[in-house]
Design a protein around this motif. Structure first.
Motif: not given
Length: 165
Positions: A23, A27, A29, A88, A122-123, A125-126, A128-129
């Motif tokens: 990650n 990423s 993350a 994770y 959380i970033d 861009e994420n 989905s998270s």
């Protein structure tokens, strides 16, 4: 396919390190630039356990495929009922419900420790998270724009909160 949760053991460090370093390199993350060493990761995990915070792993067929933990959100005394968590999952095992099982257990453990609030950072861009956390009742309570810089671009941090009841 049976996912089994259990407490972290030192021999899990390499599997956790592999997930973390994947990650870091691929990423947003984690906002780290440099991969961690085995000793660095082991020290991070042992520090959390030493402060009475849980580190749990998810196993599939005897192999560690994910992990979760929480620890202090900030270091001032008044924040002692608030924790920031991390979940994770190994990149080869996304979409199997492992993250869900880990987060459910972290929430249960936090309630048992009489904690009041869980924070996810959380970033942006994420997405989905963000959506994943919303399914557990987490609400977006703030966005800090351009709070990180990685992969030649500015990143925004989404702060999500779950008040434990």
């Amino acid at each position: 396919m049976e996912i089994r949760l259990r407490a972290y053991k030192t021999e899990d460090t390499q599997a956790i390190l592999d997930i973390i370093n994947y990650n870091i390199l691929r990423s947003t993350a984690l906002y780290d630039y440099n991969i961690r060493t085995f000793e660095q990761q082991k020290a991070i995990l042992e520090e959390k356990i030493g402060k009475n915070f849980p580190v749990i792993v998810a196993e599939l067929d005897g192999t560690v495929v994910g992990f979760g933990m929480y620890s202090e959100f900030r270091f001032r005394e008044a924040y002692k009922f608030t924790v920031e968590h991390s979940v994770y999952v190994n990149q080869d095992h996304h979409g199997k419900g492992i993250g869900k099982i880990l987060l459910q257990e972290l929430i249960r453990l936090a309630k048992n420790q009489k904690l009041h609030t869980m924070i996810a950072v959380i970033d942006a861009e994420n997405q989905s998270s963000v959506e994943f956390h919303e399914k557990f009742g987490f609400k977006t309570v703030g966005i800090i724009k351009e709070s990180g810089y990685k992969f030649d671009r500015w990143l925004h941090s989404v702060f999500m909160q779950l008040i434990l009841e």
